[in-house]
Design a protein around this motif. Structure first.
Motif, PDB file in Angstrom:
ATOM      1  N   ASP A  18       0.809  -1.222   0.000  1.00  0.00           N
ATOM      2  CA  ASP A  18       0.000   0.000   0.000  1.00  0.00           C
ATOM      3  C   ASP A  18       0.847   1.279   0.000  1.00  0.00           C
ATOM      4  OD1 ASP A  18       1.047   0.015   2.532  1.00  0.00           O
ATOM      5  OD2 ASP A  18      -0.876  -0.176   3.576  1.00  0.00           O
ATOM      6  N   HIS A  19       2.183   1.113  -0.050  1.00  0.00           N
ATOM      7  CA  HIS A  19       3.134   2.226  -0.109  1.00  0.00           C
ATOM      8  C   HIS A  19       3.098   3.132   1.126  1.00  0.00           C
ATOM      9  CE1 HIS A  19       3.311   1.012  -4.323  1.00  0.00           C
ATOM     10  NE2 HIS A  19       4.463   1.668  -4.407  1.00  0.00           N
ATOM     11  N   LYS A  20       2.568   2.640   2.228  1.00  0.00           N
ATOM     12  CA  LYS A  20       2.541   3.456   3.433  1.00  0.00           C
ATOM     13  C   LYS A  20       3.881   3.414   4.185  1.00  0.00           C
ATOM     14  CE  LYS A  20      -2.445   3.319   4.324  1.00  0.00           C
ATOM     15  NZ  LYS A  20      -2.597   4.797   4.203  1.00  0.00           N
ATOM     16  N   ILE A  21       4.653   2.370   3.991  1.00  0.00           N
ATOM     17  CA  ILE A  21       5.936   2.219   4.672  1.00  0.00           C
ATOM     18  C   ILE A  21       6.968   1.631   3.721  1.00  0.00           C
ATOM     19  CG2 ILE A  21       5.006   1.986   7.012  1.00  0.00           C
ATOM     20  CD1 ILE A  21       5.223  -1.059   6.655  1.00  0.00           C
ATOM     21  N   ILE A  22       8.239   1.742   4.111  1.00  0.00           N
ATOM     22  CA  ILE A  22       9.335   1.073   3.413  1.00  0.00           C
ATOM     23  C   ILE A  22       9.885   0.027   4.361  1.00  0.00           C
ATOM     24  CG2 ILE A  22      11.649   1.331   2.463  1.00  0.00           C
ATOM     25  CD1 ILE A  22       9.353   4.311   2.508  1.00  0.00           C
ATOM     26  N   VAL A  23      10.055  -1.182   3.870  1.00  0.00           N
ATOM     27  CA  VAL A  23      10.538  -2.299   4.671  1.00  0.00           C
ATOM     28  C   VAL A  23      11.959  -2.636   4.242  1.00  0.00           C
ATOM     29  CG1 VAL A  23      10.137  -4.692   5.361  1.00  0.00           C
ATOM     30  CG2 VAL A  23       8.184  -3.186   4.854  1.00  0.00           C
TER      31      VAL A  23
ATOM     32  N   THR B 217       7.720   8.148   5.635  1.00  0.00           N
ATOM     33  CA  THR B 217       8.380   9.335   5.098  1.00  0.00           C
ATOM     34  C   THR B 217       7.348  10.452   4.962  1.00  0.00           C
ATOM     35  OG1 THR B 217       9.786  10.138   3.271  1.00  0.00           O
ATOM     36  CG2 THR B 217       7.984   8.646   2.688  1.00  0.00           C
ATOM     37  N   GLY B 218       7.806  11.691   4.916  1.00  0.00           N
ATOM     38  CA  GLY B 218       6.861  12.791   4.810  1.00  0.00           C
ATOM     39  C   GLY B 218       7.540  14.137   4.710  1.00  0.00           C
ATOM     40  N   VAL B 219       6.726  15.194   4.638  1.00  0.00           N
ATOM     41  CA  VAL B 219       7.225  16.551   4.475  1.00  0.00           C
ATOM     42  C   VAL B 219       6.365  17.495   5.316  1.00  0.00           C
ATOM     43  CG1 VAL B 219       5.779  17.000   2.446  1.00  0.00           C
ATOM     44  CG2 VAL B 219       7.890  18.293   2.761  1.00  0.00           C
ATOM     45  N   ILE B 220       6.997  18.546   5.848  1.00  0.00           N
ATOM     46  CA  ILE B 220       6.300  19.555   6.649  1.00  0.00           C
ATOM     47  C   ILE B 220       6.484  20.909   5.971  1.00  0.00           C
ATOM     48  CG2 ILE B 220       6.150  20.677   8.900  1.00  0.00           C
ATOM     49  CD1 ILE B 220       7.373  18.122  10.100  1.00  0.00           C
ATOM     50  N   PHE B 221       5.398  21.675   5.808  1.00  0.00           N
ATOM     51  CA  PHE B 221       5.480  22.966   5.127  1.00  0.00           C
ATOM     52  C   PHE B 221       4.395  23.882   5.684  1.00  0.00           C
ATOM     53  CE2 PHE B 221       2.770  20.104   2.802  1.00  0.00           C
ATOM     54  CZ  PHE B 221       1.703  20.856   2.342  1.00  0.00           C
TER      55      PHE B 221
ATOM     56  N   SER C 291      -1.340  10.359   4.189  1.00  0.00           N
ATOM     57  CA  SER C 291      -1.770  11.051   2.970  1.00  0.00           C
ATOM     58  C   SER C 291      -2.072  10.034   1.876  1.00  0.00           C
ATOM     59  CB  SER C 291      -0.677  12.014   2.492  1.00  0.00           C
ATOM     60  OG  SER C 291      -0.401  12.973   3.494  1.00  0.00           O
ATOM     61  N   PRO C 292      -2.987  10.376   0.974  1.00  0.00           N
ATOM     62  CA  PRO C 292      -3.321   9.427  -0.096  1.00  0.00           C
ATOM     63  C   PRO C 292      -2.156   9.238  -1.062  1.00  0.00           C
ATOM     64  CG  PRO C 292      -4.393  11.551  -0.465  1.00  0.00           C
ATOM     65  CD  PRO C 292      -3.793  11.614   0.909  1.00  0.00           C
ATOM     66  N   LEU C 293      -2.039   8.017  -1.562  1.00  0.00           N
ATOM     67  CA  LEU C 293      -1.053   7.729  -2.593  1.00  0.00           C
ATOM     68  C   LEU C 293      -1.531   8.348  -3.904  1.00  0.00           C
ATOM     69  CD1 LEU C 293       1.538   6.181  -3.463  1.00  0.00           C
ATOM     70  CD2 LEU C 293       0.023   4.256  -4.025  1.00  0.00           C
ATOM     71  N   PHE C 294      -0.730   9.251  -4.453  1.00  0.00           N
ATOM     72  CA  PHE C 294      -1.104   9.963  -5.677  1.00  0.00           C
ATOM     73  C   PHE C 294      -0.670   9.172  -6.909  1.00  0.00           C
ATOM     74  CE2 PHE C 294      -0.693  13.403  -8.840  1.00  0.00           C
ATOM     75  CZ  PHE C 294      -1.940  13.999  -8.707  1.00  0.00           C
ATOM     76  N   SER C 295       0.569   8.611  -6.848  1.00  0.00           N
ATOM     77  CA  SER C 295       1.073   7.807  -7.966  1.00  0.00           C
ATOM     78  C   SER C 295       2.285   7.018  -7.493  1.00  0.00           C
ATOM     79  CB  SER C 295       1.462   8.694  -9.158  1.00  0.00           C
ATOM     80  OG  SER C 295       2.534   9.561  -8.804  1.00  0.00           O
ATOM     81  N   SER C 296       2.701   6.037  -8.281  1.00  0.00           N
ATOM     82  CA  SER C 296       3.903   5.262  -7.977  1.00  0.00           C
ATOM     83  C   SER C 296       4.506   4.765  -9.278  1.00  0.00           C
ATOM     84  CB  SER C 296       3.585   4.092  -7.052  1.00  0.00           C
ATOM     85  OG  SER C 296       2.691   3.183  -7.673  1.00  0.00           O
ATOM     86  N   THR C 297       5.771   4.341  -9.204  1.00  0.00           N
ATOM     87  CA  THR C 297       6.460   3.841 -10.395  1.00  0.00           C
ATOM     88  C   THR C 297       7.048   2.466 -10.110  1.00  0.00           C
ATOM     89  OG1 THR C 297       8.637   4.746  -9.810  1.00  0.00           O
ATOM     90  CG2 THR C 297       7.120   6.202 -10.997  1.00  0.00           C
TER      91      THR C 297
ATOM     92  N   THR D 293       4.448   8.913  -4.811  1.00  0.00           N
ATOM     93  CA  THR D 293       4.061  10.300  -4.602  1.00  0.00           C
ATOM     94  C   THR D 293       2.780  10.340  -3.774  1.00  0.00           C
ATOM     95  OG1 THR D 293       5.054  10.996  -6.684  1.00  0.00           O
ATOM     96  CG2 THR D 293       3.418  12.471  -5.727  1.00  0.00           C
ATOM     97  N   TYR D 294       2.786  11.217  -2.753  1.00  0.00           N
ATOM     98  CA  TYR D 294       1.661  11.328  -1.825  1.00  0.00           C
ATOM     99  C   TYR D 294       1.098  12.741  -1.885  1.00  0.00           C
ATOM    100  CZ  TYR D 294       4.273   7.312  -0.094  1.00  0.00           C
ATOM    101  OH  TYR D 294       4.953   6.121  -0.003  1.00  0.00           O
ATOM    102  N   GLY D 295      -0.221  12.883  -1.720  1.00  0.00           N
ATOM    103  CA  GLY D 295      -0.834  14.204  -1.707  1.00  0.00           C
ATOM    104  C   GLY D 295      -1.989  14.312  -2.669  1.00  0.00           C
ATOM    105  N   ASP D 296      -2.116  15.522  -3.260  1.00  0.00           N
ATOM    106  CA  ASP D 296      -3.237  15.771  -4.166  1.00  0.00           C
ATOM    107  C   ASP D 296      -2.758  16.672  -5.299  1.00  0.00           C
ATOM    108  OD1 ASP D 296      -3.149  18.401  -3.115  1.00  0.00           O
ATOM    109  OD2 ASP D 296      -4.593  17.866  -1.552  1.00  0.00           O
TER     110      ASP D 296
END
Length: 763
Positions: free
Chosen positions: A46-51, A64-68, A82-88, A106-109
């Motif tokens: 689900d891309h919520k974590i890295i193992v 992982t995340g960002v503060i702004f 945050s919602p998963l926006f896209s992945s590769t 990529t997470y966000g909107d």
């Protein structure tokens, strides 16, 4: 950014470091491309974590995340919330350490999003992380930090017996602490290892974007790029500082990480290490032209003692801070003095604190917005002190008028003949003209300006106190510890020994000055209260660093002349730079030195330092120290100038007093021919003063460099007797049998700047 020649060499530099990195390692512990990538690290479905599945780590899972901030309101994007926006999918990408397998999420909107790219480098047992913030809104954003790795965000780290794992900061002199008890952040980079060498290193890699921080708290950890509220305008994206986590041995991991940074930051490594004399501890701000010329005369008249390198003026020559012309104590002017220093064969050097400005300097009134101010808008001010009785203001480093002044300061010195520039008081503040740049970027642009003003061949030393990526690529040397007052060597050693990993990788390390004795009545700055043992420890380490090797003694005083030989034995610093054998494995900085490979026979030199309060012995493991297993080695003590033991596989020193050392050479006795086992000509015990040793059935020839003492001795093991047969530009005073197949060759009259050789008949 101002570009200089060395920046154009980054691509070739990268290839070199990539090859070096792969050369550190044996076969990879991991399999083939896509399949093997998942063996080291991967996103959860689900891309919520890295193992992460790394050798020796029971469990490592992180988010992982960002503060702004938007319109003053704090916002976050995170992989777990945050919602998963896209992945590769997985792709192959290039890095300075070779190819990597990469994937991203990529997470966000549609307005604000955050992309984390995960790279797997199985050849170097590492993962790399890179974050990018995307502002696709119509509003400007202030970016605070990117949390590239956080076990606090739906993650966890599990270590076997965490109370036995040690966290070692790599870019500050804070003590190493047990992982389970650690409750603070480390500046930029840190190692986490147990005593067996299992663990990892985490740190920034570049390209340089921002300073980083690794926080340890309650058994967890978080690694962040400190974006410092930089402005990200509407429609723009902003990359954070990439980081690496390397799961190899402490020695290999530090080599990989430091060389990765060197490649991305364009390290300058083409200059030779320097040595010489600095005025600071001799006279502090009481320096004057007469004394400087007296010292110049002594240096020039005694090349066999001091060689020929740098004579550096320190603080006290200037009219005022900000007006760096010579004051009334230098009536001939700085340009004439520089010309005369060069005429004597020495390189003139000069100290600056370019960012520091006397309150009476006209710049203050002409450009008040170019002066650093605090949060209340009051000009930042250094209080008056004995060295700067007027106090000082501080320049905004990226203000247009500040940049003109700073450029002119450096250029005028170089135009006046100074080829060695020491830059001190490097605090750049926190108020900058450009809101889109981090303090790291401002720092690097400042030093790019210094380098452009100085030219490519001026030697620049940055006096930092602790390492910073802000100067890599622009300086030739960097101070890596506090000022080396003779009463504070113990404090200096905590930094100098740990930060040795940067020497000859980012720059030449500058440990600061050494002294020629623990105490001189003619010396004004004091003495070493711990005595001979502490002084010898510092003298040994300054030389074994293999970087700059300066002294700052009153050379014209009679009591100083009596110990001039101690300047000879450190000149220049060791051709084989030392390393801290215990880095990451122990909180104590005990064993420092090198293993040297030579065509005529390998050997190792290690300094054993007892930093404890009570006497103790220290044990060396020969395999860890680069010595062959199962081979007997001669153990030679530099300060005793004799072989004190023979040992195989391990060696334990005699009890060492607190703050004292033993400086020992270990030479494998695996040849029937004569073997050099010791030298008291130089503190590197044969690594710097010996160029080559050639043997035939009847003749032993020793080729020497011009490094080291004029007089001293070499010690050989030889089954057959040795006799003097001749010499060039030196004299064999005596050949003495010491018993037990040991022979001491006493030498005198070595001439600096000339080829030297000895010939001995093998009877």
């Amino acid at each position: 950014m101002i570009r200089t020649k060395h920046h154009r060499t980054v691509r070739s530099f990268t290839k070199i470091f990539s090859a070096l990195a792969l050369g550190f390692l044996g076969a990879s512990a991991f399999g083939e491309e896509d399949a093997n990538s998942a063996k080291l690290a991967q996103f959860s479905p689900d891309h919520k974590i890295i193992v992460v599945e790394a050798p020796g780590i029971e469990e490592l899972v992180f988010g992982t995340g960002v503060i702004f901030k938007v319109d003053g309101t704090r916002e976050t994007l995170s992989s777990d919330r945050s919602p998963l926006f896209s992945s590769t999918g997985w792709t192959t990408v290039e890095t300075p350490m070779g190819q990597a397998q990469a994937t991203s999420a990529t997470y966000g909107d549609s307005e604000f999003s955050y992309t984390l790219t995960l790279k797997i480098l199985p050849e170097i047992h590492a993962i790399a992380l890179e974050g990018v913030f995307h502002n696709k809104s119509e509003r400007d954003v202030k970016l605070d930090r990117m949390e590239l790795l956080s076990t606090f965000s739906s993650g966890r780290i599990q270590l076997d017996s965490p109370e036995k794992w040690l966290v070692t900061p790599l870019m500050e002199d804070a003590p190493a602490e047990v992982f389970s008890a650690m409750q603070r952040a480390c500046r930029e980079a840190a190692m986490v290892y147990n005593a067996k060498g299992t663990g990892f290193l985490i740190g920034p890699t570049g390209p340089p974007e921002a300073f980083t921080e690794i926080e340890f708290k309650d058994g967890g950890m978080k690694a962040s790029a400190k974006m410092e509220g930089v402005l990200v305008k509407a429609g723009q994206s902003r990359r954070g500082e990439p980081m690496v986590v390397c799961f190899d041995s402490p020695d290999t991991a530090t080599k990989i990480w430091s060389r990765w940074v060197a490649a991305t930051h364009g390290a300058r490594l083409h200059r030779e290490r320097v040595y010489g004399w600095c005025s600071w501890y001799s006279r502090t701000t009481n320096i004057d032209e007469k004394h400087t010329r007296d010292v110049l005369g002594i240096l020039a008249d005694n090349p066999n003692v001091f060689g020929k390198s740098v004579l550096q003026l320190d603080d006290g020559y200037q009219i005022m801070d900000g007006d760096w012309r010579g004051n009334a104590k230098f009536p001939s002017g700085l340009a004439k003095l520089a010309k005369d220093i060069r005429a004597k064969g020495w390189l003139p050097g000069v100290w600056f604190a370019p960012l520091m400005l006397n309150p009476e300097h006209p710049f203050n009134k002409a450009h008040p917005d170019g002066i650093q101010k605090n949060a209340q808008g009051i000009a930042s001010f250094m209080n008056p002190n004995s060295f700067h009785p007027d106090g000082a203001n501080w320049l905004v480093p990226d203000h247009p008028e500040s940049k003109k002044l700073l450029h002119n300061i450096i250029k005028e010195a170089c135009d006046s003949g100074y080829g060695y520039i020491k830059i001190d008081f490097n605090g750049i503040g926190s108020q900058f003209t450009d809101p889109t740049k981090t303090s790291l970027q401002i720092f690097r642009e400042l030093y790019a300006l210094y380098r452009e003003a100085a030219g490519e061949e001026t030697y620049i030393l940055s006096c930092l106190g602790q390492p910073t990526r802000g100067v890599i690529g622009y300086v030739d040397a960097a101070r890596v510890g506090p000022d080396a007052h003779p009463a504070h060597f113990d404090k200096c050693l905590k930094s100098v020994l740990r930060f040795q990993i940067y020497n000859n990788v980012w720059w030449h390390n500058d440990p600061d000055c050494s002294y020629l004795a623990p105490k001189l009545e003619s010396r004004t700055v004091g003495f070493t209260p711990e005595g001979e043992g502490m002084w010898r420890t510092w003298h040994n380490i300054v030389t074994l660093v293999g970087g700059t090797a300066m002294n700052s003694e009153p050379l014209d005083a009679e009591d100083c002349k009596a110990v001039w030989r101690n300047a000879e034995i450190m000149r220049p610093s060791s051709a084989e730079p030392g390393r801290l054998l215990t880095l990451g494995l122990s909180p104590e900085n005990t064993i420092f030195g090198f293993a040297a490979a030579r065509p005529y026979g390998d050997f190792a030199v290690w300094n054993f330092y007892n930093s404890a309060k009570d006497p103790k012995s220290i044990t060396l493991d020969f395999t860890a120290a680069g010595l062959p297993p199962g081979i007997e080695c001669a153990v030679f003590d530099f300060w005793q100038n004799k072989v004190i033991a023979r040992a195989k596989d391990t060696y334990t020193t005699a009890s060492l007093d607190s703050e004292s050392s033993a400086l020992l050479r270990f030479t494998p006795l695996n040849s029937a021919a004569p073997v050099l086992v010791g030298s008291n000509l130089h503190l590197s015990i044969g690594a710097t003063e010996i160029q080559d040793i050639r043997t035939s059935p009847k003749l032993l020839e020793v080729l020497l460099s011009d490094a080291g003492a004029q007089s001293g001795s070499l010690t050989f093991q030889s089954i057959k007797p040795l006799e003097a047969a001749g010499s060039e530009n030196c004299e064999i005073k005596a050949v003495e049998s010491l018993g037990d197949n040991l022979w001491r060759i006493d030498i005198q009259g070595r001439q600096w700047g000339k080829p030297q050789s000895l010939r001995l008949t093998i009877k």
